[in-house]
Design a protein around this motif. Structure first.
Motif: not given
Lengths: 273, 273
Positions: A60-63, A65-67, A72, A91-94, A108, A239
């Motif tokens: 999931n790309i959010a994990f 991107e948050a860093q 990346w 899993d980017a939901k773009r 991607f 998880r």
């Protein structure tokens, strides 16, 4: 990757498991934290321990991107250690206007060589089509998601004389843009009441199914309702597998958790396929 | 930034211009290409040349993401040179299940200190709310976008007895999640036929309006139909301003293009506000 290659892998591994690499720096085992790139090292060991039990990995790309920029870098390195026969999902939901979605597709599919990207449907055809220009590269379109908010819009009924839900129209319209060789749908495992409606509109498409485990969906139920002749399911677990242990044995315990799911899937494939 | 601060800036600058920093490495002036970070240098000079003429800057995140980790570095540096009184928009069109949207919110609001993020509505309440936890940080929700694909789903009519469009339901439902002090909507300038319907449901919210210029929308028309007592409009222009010239004079020409828009806005504010 073609649909046939994916199905072949499912038959070989007796598994339709997708492992979600939702790697949170705050949940990493202590002993990894001194390494140069703990997120990558965690992913590398998880992949090494589970690659024979699953057919897809889904960061999931959010994990990442948050860093910030380092996230990346960790993501790119992770992709490079995933065996080539395994299907990869960004899993980017773009989703943006056409010329902008092209840039996301480039990010991607070219910069990172993912097999697929999850895409949000709200902006319609020209936001989705730029992801469909290369054979073997896939769109996985949000249809009926696993979260509570899926009730807000996806389940609205349309004035079309058929009492269809919005998510059914999404399934129907998007099939004008691509065949089941390039188009999958996200359908949450928590939505088992509606999986038969999904299969009426989209009998052949693979479904990416999140929501088993932490979110409460049942693997057996979604499999009985959703499996088609080519399996047609990629069931995701994040998880419950990657955080099975936070100690030195994290990869070993992740393998055990993945193995338990794979064995259940093997039985279901024998019975249902 | 508060709504009042934004309105004050509009009054001071006599402008409701948002400049889209959709910076494409392939379109940069030749003389910048030898610098260490040409994208940042381009943005820096554009910002320096236009900051007194606009009230917001909107980098479309796809342009930076397509450049890999370096793109995120350029974006972070760009944000640092935008004067603090100017409203910043991460045009990211994100949205995921609750705990994942939290990570996107962290990426844009904490790591990068944007004032706002554009968010896609399809996944509903719990995908949007994590962006609304801090006062002064805004969600700009996709409602009726400027592209052709807006016809596919946003314009579907609902079976609700009122013949409402999906986009109207998005406007209505989302206002249960936040007030006009934290919630704006994307409404394309190409959608002027529907702006009055938007204003019926969302009289007080600011609208972020793309689609003037290259996409064919009219500034005057959207302003007459959409302006409210606090202006309530941020009209975006990207390509027509930032690529006004590809030579040594690119920043000067960008300023001239922005100035022409600002003067038209000044007249419209005098007449309509």
């Amino acid at each position: 990757m073609t649909r046939e290659q994916l199905f072949e892998q499912i038959l070989n591994k007796k598994s339709y498991l997708c492992i979600g690499l939702d790697t949170d720096p705050l949940k990493l085992p202590q002993h990894l934290l001194d390494l140069e790139d703990p997120v990558f090292e965690f992913n590398r060991q998880i992949i090494e321990a589970t690659a024979d039990l699953c057919v897809a990995y889904k960061p999931n790309i959010a994990f990442y991107e948050a860093q910030g920029p380092q996230g990346w870098v960790s993501l790119q390195k992770t992709l490079q250690v995933i065996p080539k026969e395994i299907f990869t999902i960004a899993d980017a939901k773009r989703g943006d206007i056409g010329n902008t979605s092209e840039l996301y597709a480039r990010a991607f599919f070219e910069n990172m060589d993912f097999d697929s990207v999850t895409v949000a449907p709200y902006m319609g055809a020209d936001s989705v089509k730029p992801f469909l220009t290369q054979a073997g590269k896939w769109v996985i379109l949000l249809a009926l998601t696993s979260n509570a908010g899926s009730q807000d819009f996806q389940m609205l009924r349309l004035e079309d004389g058929n009492e269809e839900y919005l998510f059914e129209q999404v399934l129907r319209t998007s099939q004008e843009w691509a065949t089941a060789d390039q188009l999958m749908f996200v359908v949450g495992a928590t939505q088992s009441d509606y999986v038969q409606r999904v299969r009426q509109v989209a009998p052949d498409n693979f479904l990416l199914v999140p929501g088993v485990g932490a979110q409460g969906g049942s693997l057996e139920e979604i499999s009985r309702l959703g499996m088609n002749r080519q399996c047609g399911l990629l069931v995701n677990s994040s998880r419950a597998i990657i955080y099975a242990s936070s100690g030195y044995d994290f990869a070993e315990r992740a393998r055990e958790a993945a193995f338990a799911v794979q064995r259940e899937m093997e039985k279901l494939l024998e019975e249902l396929l």
